[in-house]
Design an enzyme around this catalytic site. Structure first.
Site, short mmCIF file in Angstrom:
data_model
loop_
_atom_site.label_atom_id
_atom_site.label_comp_id
_atom_site.label_asym_id
_atom_site.label_seq_id
_atom_site.Cartn_x
_atom_site.Cartn_y
_atom_site.Cartn_z
N GLY A 20 0.77 -1.24 0.00
CA GLY A 20 0.00 0.00 0.00
C GLY A 20 0.80 1.29 0.00
CG ASN A 22 1.81 3.27 -5.83
OD1 ASN A 22 2.16 4.28 -6.42
ND2 ASN A 22 2.45 2.11 -5.95
CG MET A 95 -1.38 -8.91 -6.10
SD MET A 95 -0.34 -8.31 -7.45
CE MET A 95 0.51 -9.83 -7.87
CE LYS A 96 -7.96 -13.02 -5.78
NZ LYS A 96 -7.91 -14.45 -6.05
CB ILE A 97 -7.55 -10.79 -13.53
CG1 ILE A 97 -6.02 -10.86 -13.50
CG2 ILE A 97 -8.07 -10.38 -14.90
CD1 ILE A 97 -5.40 -11.74 -14.55
CG LEU A 98 -10.81 -5.70 -11.70
CD1 LEU A 98 -10.73 -4.20 -11.99
CD2 LEU A 98 -11.60 -5.94 -10.42
CG ASN A 112 -2.78 -1.64 -12.90
OD1 ASN A 112 -2.70 -1.69 -11.66
ND2 ASN A 112 -2.04 -2.40 -13.68
CG HIS A 114 2.53 -2.98 -15.35
ND1 HIS A 114 2.21 -4.19 -14.74
CD2 HIS A 114 3.57 -3.25 -16.17
CE1 HIS A 114 3.00 -5.12 -15.20
NE2 HIS A 114 3.84 -4.58 -16.06
#
Ligand code: GRF
Length: 194
Positions: A20, A22, A95-98, A112, A114
């Site tokens: 966290g 960011n 870390m989850k893909i929506l 996002n 990256h």
């Protein structure tokens, strides 16, 4: 929505899974007098995410979804986003893909951070892969989220030099510093165009 001397602050949500840093930086920026956004909600898939302590410290609403049932979790998240009148979602180490369905519902309003110079090095272990390929530069990118991993339209990028004696930890540290400068800029840019 908060009104400050005629300036309407836009409500944003930050999605995290871990440290966290960011999030912490965005909270700091959001609390400045002239900030145009307010962090109204922190969402995490991980009950143990270190970043959740920040939500507590700064009295920001937080919601944890275990994602055992992806569709159900996303329906619940959409409810919360509605409740808090969220205008932009910022993924910060989430870390989850929506799902496509979720992304479509929040079309153009999910961004996002990256840690690479996209389109290079999508996915994980970006810094090590850049070092292994003898790249001269690593960096970070803020991009819109679409249904393909790390592939949405680029909003803003920052290059970071890779030195001869770099390892991924040293490089990650220098890139993270730039992430903290870049993410607030991207948020302001996107919100100004909403
Ligand atoms: C950052 O390096 C970001 O680029 C990536 O995940 C990391 C999150 O770090 N997506 P933090 O949780 O914000 O400290």
């Amino acid at each position: 929505m908060t009104r400050l001397i005629g300036v309407r602050k836009k409500n944003i949500a930050i999605f995290i899974s871990g440290r966290g840093s960011n999030l912490k930086n965005l909270i700091k920026i959001s609390r400045k007098k002239k900030s145009i956004f307010n962090i109204s909600l922190v969402v995490s898939n991980n009950l143990k995410a270190k970043g959740l302590t920040l939500a507590k410290k700064y009295k920001i609403a937080k919601k944890i979804f275990d994602y055992n049932n992806l569709v159900y979790s996303e329906i619940k998240i959409l409810d919360e986003l509605d409740k808090y009148k969220i205008e932009l979602i910022c993924l910060a180490g989430f870390m989850k893909i929506l799902t496509k369905n979720f992304i479509v519902k929040f079309n153009g309003k999910i961004i996002n951070m990256h840690p690479s110079l996209l389109p290079k090095y999508k996915g994980l272990n970006t810094h090590q892969r850049a070092i292994d390929n003898n790249e001269k530069f690593a960096g970070c990118t803020v991009h819109f989220v679409n249904s393909k991993l790390d592939s949405g339209k680029i909003i803003i990028q920052k290059k970071v030099r890779i030195f001869k004696n770099d390892n991924s930890e040293k490089l990650a540290k220098r890139v993270l510093k730039q992430e903290h400068i870049l993410y607030p800029k991207a948020v302001k840019k996107v919100l100004s165009n909403l």
